[in-house]
Each structure stands twice: as structure tokens, then as C-alpha cells.
Design a protein around this motif. Structure first.
Motif, mmCIF file in Angstrom:
data_model
loop_
_atom_site.group_PDB
_atom_site.id
_atom_site.type_symbol
_atom_site.label_atom_id
_atom_site.label_comp_id
_atom_site.label_asym_id
_atom_site.label_seq_id
_atom_site.Cartn_x
_atom_site.Cartn_y
_atom_site.Cartn_z
ATOM 1 N N VAL A 2 0.883 -1.310 0.130
ATOM 2 C CA VAL A 2 -0.064 -0.239 -0.327
ATOM 3 C C VAL A 2 0.966 1.277 0.232
ATOM 4 C CG1 VAL A 2 -1.716 1.632 1.280
ATOM 5 C CG2 VAL A 2 -1.774 -0.839 1.380
ATOM 6 N N LEU A 3 1.861 1.699 0.680
ATOM 7 C CA LEU A 3 2.859 2.579 1.181
ATOM 8 C C LEU A 3 3.534 2.704 -0.229
ATOM 9 C CD1 LEU A 3 4.052 1.951 4.742
ATOM 10 C CD2 LEU A 3 2.062 3.198 3.362
ATOM 11 N N THR A 4 3.617 1.745 -0.838
ATOM 12 C CA THR A 4 5.097 1.620 -1.751
ATOM 13 C C THR A 4 4.082 2.348 -2.960
ATOM 14 O OG1 THR A 4 4.911 -0.629 -2.301
ATOM 15 C CG2 THR A 4 6.854 0.565 -0.874
ATOM 16 N N SER A 5 2.905 1.762 -3.425
ATOM 17 C CA SER A 5 1.818 2.315 -4.124
ATOM 18 C C SER A 5 1.581 3.633 -4.010
ATOM 19 C CB SER A 5 1.149 1.631 -4.495
ATOM 20 O OG SER A 5 -0.037 2.503 -2.990
ATOM 21 N N GLY A 6 1.995 4.675 -3.294
ATOM 22 C CA GLY A 6 1.734 6.438 -2.680
ATOM 23 C C GLY A 6 0.781 6.502 -2.214
ATOM 24 N N THR A 7 -0.581 5.340 -1.422
ATOM 25 C CA THR A 7 -1.372 5.366 -0.675
ATOM 26 C C THR A 7 -0.472 5.008 0.195
ATOM 27 O OG1 THR A 7 -2.750 4.667 -2.430
ATOM 28 C CG2 THR A 7 -3.772 4.677 -0.052
ATOM 29 N N ASP A 8 -1.947 6.146 1.133
ATOM 30 C CA ASP A 8 -1.516 6.195 2.327
ATOM 31 C C ASP A 8 -1.945 4.974 3.563
ATOM 32 O OD1 ASP A 8 0.298 8.287 2.629
ATOM 33 O OD2 ASP A 8 -1.611 9.680 2.759
ATOM 34 N N LEU A 9 -1.941 5.160 4.914
ATOM 35 C CA LEU A 9 -2.362 3.804 5.824
ATOM 36 C C LEU A 9 -2.700 4.010 7.240
ATOM 37 C CD1 LEU A 9 -3.145 0.660 5.453
ATOM 38 C CD2 LEU A 9 -1.128 0.242 6.174
ATOM 39 N N LEU A 10 -3.831 3.597 7.715
ATOM 40 C CA LEU A 10 -4.946 4.232 8.726
ATOM 41 C C LEU A 10 -4.364 2.794 9.595
ATOM 42 C CD1 LEU A 10 -5.357 5.369 11.571
ATOM 43 C CD2 LEU A 10 -7.475 5.537 10.170
ATOM 44 N N GLY B 38 7.380 4.275 1.029
ATOM 45 C CA GLY B 38 6.599 5.516 0.849
ATOM 46 C C GLY B 38 6.642 5.288 -1.155
ATOM 47 N N PRO B 39 5.631 6.244 -1.562
ATOM 48 C CA PRO B 39 6.084 7.714 -0.354
ATOM 49 C C PRO B 39 4.647 7.749 0.533
ATOM 50 C CG PRO B 39 4.933 7.602 -2.752
ATOM 51 C CD PRO B 39 5.765 6.556 -3.020
ATOM 52 N N GLY B 40 3.909 6.437 0.165
ATOM 53 C CA GLY B 40 2.689 6.465 1.177
ATOM 54 C C GLY B 40 3.057 6.592 2.343
ATOM 55 N N ARG B 41 2.345 7.159 3.562
ATOM 56 C CA ARG B 41 2.413 7.110 5.420
ATOM 57 C C ARG B 41 1.375 6.374 5.852
ATOM 58 N NH1 ARG B 41 0.805 13.950 3.828
ATOM 59 N NH2 ARG B 41 -0.351 12.357 2.928
ATOM 60 N N VAL B 42 2.675 6.018 7.063
ATOM 61 C CA VAL B 42 1.852 5.285 7.422
ATOM 62 C C VAL B 42 1.136 5.622 9.097
ATOM 63 C CG1 VAL B 42 3.878 4.031 9.289
ATOM 64 C CG2 VAL B 42 1.607 2.729 8.626
ATOM 65 N N TYR B 43 -0.141 5.618 9.791
ATOM 66 C CA TYR B 43 -0.745 5.743 10.674
ATOM 67 C C TYR B 43 -1.404 5.279 11.584
ATOM 68 C CZ TYR B 43 -0.117 10.301 7.437
ATOM 69 O OH TYR B 43 -0.719 10.816 6.549
ATOM 70 N N PHE B 44 -1.198 5.232 13.037
ATOM 71 C CA PHE B 44 -1.764 4.338 13.556
ATOM 72 C C PHE B 44 -2.563 4.732 14.396
ATOM 73 C CE2 PHE B 44 1.697 5.443 16.771
ATOM 74 C CZ PHE B 44 1.241 5.050 18.394
ATOM 75 N N THR B 45 -3.500 3.739 14.755
ATOM 76 C CA THR B 45 -5.007 4.544 16.374
ATOM 77 C C THR B 45 -4.227 3.825 16.794
ATOM 78 O OG1 THR B 45 -7.221 5.343 16.882
ATOM 79 C CG2 THR B 45 -6.927 3.136 14.754
ATOM 80 N N GLY B 46 -4.575 4.579 18.364
ATOM 81 C CA GLY B 46 -5.281 3.511 19.395
ATOM 82 C C GLY B 46 -5.990 3.384 19.557
ATOM 83 N N GLY B 47 -7.250 3.411 19.254
ATOM 84 C CA GLY B 47 -8.161 2.264 19.569
ATOM 85 C C GLY B 47 -8.592 3.178 21.166
ATOM 86 N N ALA B 48 -8.779 1.596 22.048
ATOM 87 C CA ALA B 48 -9.473 1.403 23.047
ATOM 88 C C ALA B 48 -8.761 2.311 24.666
ATOM 89 C CB ALA B 48 -9.215 -0.357 23.346
ATOM 90 N N VAL B 49 -7.589 2.517 24.023
ATOM 91 C CA VAL B 49 -6.451 3.159 25.282
ATOM 92 C C VAL B 49 -6.204 4.712 25.205
ATOM 93 C CG1 VAL B 49 -4.385 2.288 24.470
ATOM 94 C CG2 VAL B 49 -5.047 2.627 26.689
ATOM 95 N N GLY B 50 -6.672 5.193 26.495
ATOM 96 C CA GLY B 50 -6.193 6.964 25.962
ATOM 97 C C GLY B 50 -4.814 6.823 26.728
ATOM 98 N N GLY B 51 -4.609 8.377 26.292
ATOM 99 C CA GLY B 51 -3.236 8.537 27.768
ATOM 100 C C GLY B 51 -2.082 8.500 26.234
ATOM 101 N N LEU B 52 -1.968 8.032 25.296
ATOM 102 C CA LEU B 52 -1.256 7.698 24.254
ATOM 103 C C LEU B 52 -0.288 9.207 23.930
ATOM 104 C CD1 LEU B 52 -2.938 4.910 22.338
ATOM 105 C CD2 LEU B 52 -1.502 4.269 24.252
#
Length: 265
Positions: free
Chosen positions: A79-87, A107-121
């Protein structure tokens, strides 16, 4: 004029359905649902075309992974090498050091992550710049049925199934635990990513037949301070291994990306 973020969702389960329905209903300003990827025929159940993964990558600006760690391992780099971002929702996959390094370098796509079920990150990410957190513990408590795994022996399964109170199922690091519970302990990986050290986070997984809510307790300390976060979520009715709040954490991340593309969440 601001460009609308074209989003594809991989996985039409407890997380993907909520996220996809919200996007289709234009609940996230600046983002739209373009397509859905799932290995099951969805028919009219999906509010956008169901397409193969390769086509989704071509059509979208951002792919939301909501289908498990296996998808991250198989598809994330492409996904990332195609230039599409990923969450990424299944952050447990990032406990694989080699995979994490490849994704950060891709890259050129960027990778992100979500904290999901926990806070304080966000706070843990901030304070680690003051110095290492020397003592980090996570205790996750869930219903026994949501924690059963193929690798468990009959003795452990019997203890879990007959328990009348809390039973410790496993103790280890944030590197070890998400691999053993690929659908239930992504929180461990999220905490470790925030802290910046998989081996520094000690994790306990507890099965409790009285756990009407999924509970995560994070305790961290260092020379610069001490921190404690506790959350107790209602499990998703259709998939009790997932907390009901997780898709809304994904939607929050999507809203931030649609408005401030490129910022790390």
C-alpha cells in the motif's frame, strides 16, 4: 478548495461496518467512502463498491485496515509503496521489528496508527522526550471466551472456562503478547508504540467471567513523573473481542487526517 480524501476500508466487521457507514453518511467532513475490501461477498450490505485489494489501492488516497494483523503483514508495505496512505487499527502487527522498520522506510505513502481502546497515548509520547519511562505496566481484563486461543493447553482452557473470578492468562512484554492474542491485545502494541520500546511494557492478560466491560489499566513512571490511565469499555455486541469504542477512535483519526493530512496522530 480542499480535496476530499478518498477512503477504502479493508474488513467489513465490527470496526469496518461502523467506520464505513459513517463515511458513507458523510459524517466525516473532508472524507468519503470509495470502496470496501473483504473476502466475503457483501452484496448490498456495503454502501460502496466491493473491490479487490489491488483496485482499492489504485482508487484511494487512504486505506483503513480493519481486518486484523495478517492484512498488515501481507499488504501494508505494498500500500505504502504504491503512494497510498495507510491507517492501521491492528497495531499488534507492528510488534514485528522487521515489519515496522520496512513500513517506516516505505513510501511515498504514509503510515498512521490509531490508539483504539486506550487513552493517554499522546501524553506518553510527550513525556518520553524527557527521558525513558522506567516502569510501564498494562493490565488487560476481558471475558474468558474472547481470550481463548488455539495454542492454549487443556489445563489453561479448563481454568478459564471454570473460573469464578479473575485468572491470569499470560504475562509478558508488549512484544510477546499481541502475537499470542492477535484480535484481543492491540492495546499493548499501541502503548508500546507511544512509549517507544516494546520490551519496556510489561503486560498482563486477565480472564474474568464477571468482566461486563473490557478494562485496560496503564501505569507508567520515570524520574520525571508517574502516570496512570484506566478505561473500561462495553464490548462490541457482535464481536466481544473488540471494544465498542474502537471504530469511533478510527473515525477520530480519519477526521484529523482529512483536516490535517500528514500529521502523525
Amino acid at each position: 478548495m480542499t480535496r476530499t480524501l478518498k477512503v477504502g476500508i479493508v474488513g467489513w466487521g465490527a470496526i469496518g461496518r461502523v467506520v464505513g457507514t459513517a463515511l458513507a453518511g458523510q459524517d466525516v467532513q473532508g472524507a468519503e467512502l470509495t470502496c470496501v475490501v473483504d473476502n466475503r461477498p457483501l452484496g448490498e450490505a456495503a454502501p460502496a463498491p466491493q473491490v479487490p485489494f489491488e483496485e482499492a489501492v489504485e482508487r484511494c488516497d487512504l486505506i483503513v485496515e480493519a481486518a486484523g494483523q495478517g492484512v498488515v503483514r501481507e499488504w501494508a508495505e505494498r500500500v505504502l509503496t504504491s503512494g497510498t496512505d495507510l491507517l492501521i487499527a491492528s497495531t499488534g502487527a507492528l510488534t514485528d521489528d522487521e515489519l515496522a522498520k520496512r513500513l517506516l522506510a516505505a513510501g511515498p505513502g504514509r503510515v498512521y496508527f490509531t490508539g483504539g481502546a486506550v487513552g493517554g497515548l499522546d501524553l506518553l509520547q510527550a513525556v518520553r522526550h524527557l527521558g525513558p519511562l522506567e516502569d510501564v505496566h498494562l493490565t488487560t481484563t476481558k471475558l474468558p471466551s474472547t481470550l481463548e486461543q488455539p495454542w492454549m493447553d487443556e489445563e489453561l482452557l479448563a481454568r478459564m472456562r471454570s473460573a469464578t473470578g479473575p485468572v491470569e492468562v499470560m504475562a509478558g512484554t508488549a512484544r510477546d503478547v499481541p502475537v499470542k492474542f492477535p484480535k484481543s491485545t492491540n492495546v499493548a502494541a499501541s502503548v508500546a508504540l507511544a512509549v517507544g520500546d516494546l520490551d519496556a511494557v510489561r503486560v498482563r492478560v486477565v480472564a474474568d467471567p464477571g468482566a461486563t466491560r473490557t478494562r485496560h489499566v496503564v501505569e507508567a513512571s520515570g524520574t520525571h513523573g508517574a502516570y496512570r490511565f484506566e478505561v473500561a469499555h462495553a464490548p462490541d455486541p457482535g464481536n466481544p473481542a473488540t471494544s465498542q469504542v474502537v471504530p469511533y477512535a478510527v473515525l477520530r483519526s480519519l477526521a484529523a487526517l482529512a483536516g490535517r493530512t500528514g500529521q502523525i496522530l
